[in-house]
Design a protein around this motif. Structure first.
Motif, PDB file in Angstrom:
ATOM      1  N   VAL A   1       0.840  -1.207   0.000  1.00  0.00           N
ATOM      2  CA  VAL A   1       0.000   0.000   0.000  1.00  0.00           C
ATOM      3  C   VAL A   1       0.880   1.264   0.000  1.00  0.00           C
ATOM      4  N   HIS A   2       2.108   1.159   0.551  1.00  0.00           N
ATOM      5  CA  HIS A   2       3.042   2.298   0.556  1.00  0.00           C
ATOM      6  C   HIS A   2       3.298   2.802  -0.868  1.00  0.00           C
ATOM      7  N   ASN A   3       3.492   1.864  -1.809  1.00  0.00           N
ATOM      8  CA  ASN A   3       3.780   2.241  -3.201  1.00  0.00           C
ATOM      9  C   ASN A   3       2.636   3.061  -3.798  1.00  0.00           C
ATOM     10  N   ALA A   4       1.407   2.742  -3.405  1.00  0.00           N
ATOM     11  CA  ALA A   4       0.261   3.480  -3.939  1.00  0.00           C
ATOM     12  C   ALA A   4       0.134   4.849  -3.262  1.00  0.00           C
ATOM     13  N   VAL A   5       0.353   4.877  -1.944  1.00  0.00           N
ATOM     14  CA  VAL A   5       0.148   6.109  -1.172  1.00  0.00           C
ATOM     15  C   VAL A   5       1.159   7.203  -1.544  1.00  0.00           C
ATOM     16  N   THR A   6       2.415   6.816  -1.794  1.00  0.00           N
ATOM     17  CA  THR A   6       3.487   7.810  -1.965  1.00  0.00           C
ATOM     18  C   THR A   6       3.256   8.771  -3.135  1.00  0.00           C
ATOM     19  N   HIS A   7       2.492   8.327  -4.147  1.00  0.00           N
ATOM     20  CA  HIS A   7       2.276   9.214  -5.298  1.00  0.00           C
ATOM     21  C   HIS A   7       1.489  10.469  -4.923  1.00  0.00           C
ATOM     22  N   PHE A   8       0.643  10.364  -3.893  1.00  0.00           N
ATOM     23  CA  PHE A   8      -0.189  11.518  -3.532  1.00  0.00           C
ATOM     24  C   PHE A   8       0.633  12.690  -2.999  1.00  0.00           C
ATOM     25  N   PRO A   9       1.461  12.506  -1.934  1.00  0.00           N
ATOM     26  CA  PRO A   9       2.236  13.674  -1.482  1.00  0.00           C
ATOM     27  C   PRO A   9       3.157  14.208  -2.564  1.00  0.00           C
ATOM     28  N   ILE A  10       3.752  13.316  -3.366  1.00  0.00           N
ATOM     29  CA  ILE A  10       4.682  13.779  -4.395  1.00  0.00           C
ATOM     30  C   ILE A  10       3.942  14.709  -5.369  1.00  0.00           C
ATOM     31  N   ALA A  11       2.808  14.265  -5.877  1.00  0.00           N
ATOM     32  CA  ALA A  11       2.061  15.089  -6.850  1.00  0.00           C
ATOM     33  C   ALA A  11       1.495  16.351  -6.183  1.00  0.00           C
ATOM     34  N   LEU A  12       0.824  16.196  -5.061  1.00  0.00           N
ATOM     35  CA  LEU A  12       0.106  17.332  -4.457  1.00  0.00           C
ATOM     36  C   LEU A  12       1.058  18.440  -4.016  1.00  0.00           C
TER      37      LEU A  12
END
Ligand code: HEM
Length: 150
Positions: free
Chosen positions: A12-23
């Motif tokens: 689930v970490h791999n999916a979650v990390t994209h959010f802070p990076i993009a936002l």
């Protein structure tokens, strides 16, 4: 079914990390270009808050993902560098959010000022490095990747 949850728990970490990076990247960009447009300024604030919550979620899920490697000191030392960068990223953006929140409550939003943008830029550099080193955990070390035989 338990395989499904184990898989979810580990990845689930791999999916979650994209959010802070993009936002967080978009938040700083909006602040930079906002000028006197209040809509863009408050959009940047919203993305900062969501992105910062994302770093906290990434830290929690990252700590869970690394548990599977606790007994391997070589893999663990590769993960350590990424872990401390992740902690630094999270601390920087929690600090930035708290500073901006206080300034807004005092009636003058610091978002878009030179000092704010400089700190945000530094935060993005640390965040980018965290993501890069995190990606290397998969591509260079094979962490989180199930071995395949050809
Ligand atoms: C702001 C905090 C963090 C960010 C932005 C972040 C970002 C990333 C990224 C981008 C990847 C590669 C994912 C992919 O290519 O699909 C990754 C992998 C990984 N990260 Fe983080 N990370 C953070 C915090 C942490 C922390 C605190 C740990 C704790 C040890 C951690 C442990 C891992 C592990 C073990 C992997 C390998 C893949 C896996 O098994 O899920 N991360 N991280």
């Amino acid at each position: 079914m338990s395989d499904f949850f184990e898989n979810l728990f580990n990845h689930v970490h791999n999916a979650v990390t994209h959010f802070p990076i993009a936002l967080l990247f978009v938040s700083a960009g909006m602040d930079y270009f906002a000028g006197k447009r209040p809509g863009l300024r408050s959009g940047a604030w919203l993305l900062l808050v969501l992105g910062t919550l994302g770093t906290v979620a990434a830290t929690v899920t990252g700590l869970l993902a690394h548990l599977a490697y606790e007994d391997d000191s070589i893999l663990l030392s590769a993960i350590d560098r990424h872990q401390y960068l992740g902690f630094a990223t999270t601390a920087l953006f929690v600090g930035l959010t708290a500073w901006r929140w206080r300034s807004m409550h005092r009636g003058s939003d610091v978002g878009g000022t030179r000092v704010y943008l400089a700190v945000a830029l530094f935060g993005l550099a640390v965040l980018g490095l965290t993501g890069f080193v995190g990606g290397n955990l998969l591509t260079e070390w094979g962490i989180g990747v199930k071995g395949i035989t050809r």
